[in-house]
Motif scaffolding. Sequence first.
Motif, PDB file in Angstrom:
ATOM      1  N   VAL A   1       0.850  -1.198   0.000  1.00 28.72           N
ATOM      2  CA  VAL A   1       0.000   0.000   0.000  1.00 28.72           C
ATOM      3  C   VAL A   1       0.885   1.248   0.000  1.00 28.72           C
ATOM      4  N   ASP A   2       1.914   1.256   0.859  1.00 26.93           N
ATOM      5  CA  ASP A   2       2.859   2.382   0.900  1.00 26.93           C
ATOM      6  C   ASP A   2       3.550   2.572  -0.441  1.00 26.93           C
ATOM      7  N   ALA A   3       3.966   1.469  -1.063  1.00 25.37           N
ATOM      8  CA  ALA A   3       4.667   1.548  -2.353  1.00 25.37           C
ATOM      9  C   ALA A   3       3.759   2.122  -3.425  1.00 25.37           C
ATOM     10  N   SER A   4       2.513   1.713  -3.421  1.00 27.75           N
ATOM     11  CA  SER A   4       1.560   2.219  -4.413  1.00 27.75           C
ATOM     12  C   SER A   4       1.354   3.724  -4.247  1.00 27.75           C
ATOM     13  N   ARG A   5       1.204   4.168  -3.003  1.00 27.75           N
ATOM     14  CA  ARG A   5       1.048   5.610  -2.739  1.00 27.75           C
ATOM     15  C   ARG A   5       2.282   6.384  -3.199  1.00 27.75           C
ATOM     16  N   LEU A   6       3.449   5.845  -2.894  1.00 27.24           N
ATOM     17  CA  LEU A   6       4.685   6.534  -3.276  1.00 27.24           C
ATOM     18  C   LEU A   6       4.823   6.613  -4.788  1.00 27.24           C
ATOM     19  N   ALA A   7       4.545   5.521  -5.480  1.00 29.75           N
ATOM     20  CA  ALA A   7       4.638   5.527  -6.943  1.00 29.75           C
ATOM     21  C   ALA A   7       3.697   6.578  -7.536  1.00 29.75           C
ATOM     22  N   LYS A   8       2.494   6.683  -6.991  1.00 30.91           N
ATOM     23  CA  LYS A   8       1.546   7.699  -7.480  1.00 30.91           C
ATOM     24  C   LYS A   8       2.065   9.099  -7.191  1.00 30.91           C
ATOM     25  N   ALA A   9       2.587   9.298  -5.997  1.00 31.07           N
ATOM     26  CA  ALA A   9       3.108  10.626  -5.629  1.00 31.07           C
ATOM     27  C   ALA A   9       4.274  11.036  -6.530  1.00 31.07           C
ATOM     28  N   LEU A  10       5.071  10.055  -6.935  1.00 32.90           N
ATOM     29  CA  LEU A  10       6.228  10.339  -7.795  1.00 32.90           C
ATOM     30  C   LEU A  10       5.870  10.265  -9.280  1.00 32.90           C
ATOM     31  N   ALA A  11       4.605   9.954  -9.601  1.00 32.28           N
ATOM     32  CA  ALA A  11       4.179   9.763 -11.000  1.00 32.28           C
ATOM     33  C   ALA A  11       5.107   8.753 -11.684  1.00 32.28           C
ATOM     34  N   LEU A  12       5.303   7.646 -11.009  1.00 28.50           N
ATOM     35  CA  LEU A  12       6.254   6.627 -11.450  1.00 28.50           C
ATOM     36  C   LEU A  12       5.506   5.334 -11.765  1.00 28.50           C
ATOM     37  N   THR A  13       5.840   4.715 -12.877  1.00 31.67           N
ATOM     38  CA  THR A  13       5.249   3.420 -13.231  1.00 31.67           C
ATOM     39  C   THR A  13       6.283   2.325 -12.961  1.00 31.67           C
ATOM     40  N   PRO A  14       6.111   1.553 -11.863  1.00 25.88           N
ATOM     41  CA  PRO A  14       7.072   0.487 -11.578  1.00 25.88           C
ATOM     42  C   PRO A  14       7.133  -0.526 -12.719  1.00 25.88           C
ATOM     43  N   ARG A  15       8.360  -0.877 -13.114  1.00 25.54           N
ATOM     44  CA  ARG A  15       8.575  -1.869 -14.174  1.00 25.54           C
ATOM     45  C   ARG A  15       9.734  -2.764 -13.783  1.00 25.54           C
ATOM     46  N   LEU A  16       9.496  -4.051 -13.855  1.00 25.00           N
ATOM     47  CA  LEU A  16      10.566  -5.000 -13.533  1.00 25.00           C
ATOM     48  C   LEU A  16      11.664  -4.915 -14.579  1.00 25.00           C
ATOM     49  N   PRO A  17      12.912  -4.892 -14.155  1.00 24.05           N
ATOM     50  CA  PRO A  17      14.006  -4.900 -15.130  1.00 24.05           C
ATOM     51  C   PRO A  17      14.154  -6.286 -15.751  1.00 24.05           C
ATOM     52  N   ALA A  18      14.742  -6.321 -16.921  1.00 22.11           N
ATOM     53  CA  ALA A  18      14.945  -7.595 -17.619  1.00 22.11           C
ATOM     54  C   ALA A  18      15.784  -8.545 -16.763  1.00 22.11           C
ATOM     55  N   SER A  19      16.725  -7.996 -16.008  1.00 21.71           N
ATOM     56  CA  SER A  19      17.566  -8.834 -15.135  1.00 21.71           C
ATOM     57  C   SER A  19      17.068  -8.677 -13.701  1.00 21.71           C
ATOM     58  N   ASP A  20      15.887  -9.211 -13.426  1.00 18.36           N
ATOM     59  CA  ASP A  20      15.259  -9.127 -12.116  1.00 18.36           C
ATOM     60  C   ASP A  20      16.031 -10.010 -11.126  1.00 18.36           C
TER      61      ASP A  20
END
Length: 195
Positions: free
Chosen positions: A94-113
Motif C-alpha cells: 500500500v505504501d509503495a503504491s502511494r509513493l509511486a503515485k506521488a512520484l508519477a512513477l510506473t514500476p517496471r521490472l528490469p529484464a535482469s530481475d
Amino acid sequence: MKRAGSGTRVTIVMLVLPVALLACDGRHDAAGRGSLDGFVETAAALTDAGIMAILDEASRSDSVAAALAVEKATDAEVRAFAASAMEEHHALRVDASRLAKALALTPRLPASDPLGNAAEDEMIALRATPHGPAFDRVYVERQIATHLEAKEFADEAKRTTPNDQIRDYIDRVTPVLERQLARAQALHHRSAKTT
C-alpha cells in the motif's frame, strides 16, 4: 476519397506511434500510468521504476507464499509467522503504491530481475510440498533465503537511487525484512533442535 483519407490517417498513426513510445520511458508518465504496468525495463542500469517494481514483487511474492503457509503449515508458530508476514507485506505494498503515485512513477521490472528466480523457486517448492512438518520446514528455509536476497537488494537499491523518498521507503522496508528474517531463523533453529 474517404477510404484514402482513413488510410492516410492509419499511416500517420503507424509512423508516429513508435516515436511516441520511444520518447516515453514511463518513469514520470503520470498520464499513461497503468497502460504500461507489467512491462519489462530493458535498461541495464537499475532505475527508480525498477527498484519500486522489485520491492513490490518481493512483498507480493512473500504475501502469496505466506497465504499458502497459513493454509498448509501445521506448526502454530509457522502459521502465526505467515499471517504476520501477510499483514506486513500488504502494508508495504500500500505504501509503495502511494509513493509511486506521488512520484508519477510506473514500476517496471528490469529484464535482469534479481529476485524473480528466488520467488518462483519458492512457490514451486511450496506448492509441491504436502501439508505437514515437511511443508513447515521448506517454508521457513525458503523464507530465510528470499529475505536474505531481498535485504541485499534493498541495500543495493538504497545506494543506487538518488530519490530521497524512495530511500525513505527502503528504510521502512528494511526493518520488516530483518524482523521476518530473524523470526524465520529462530523458527529454523527451534526446528533443528527438535529433530
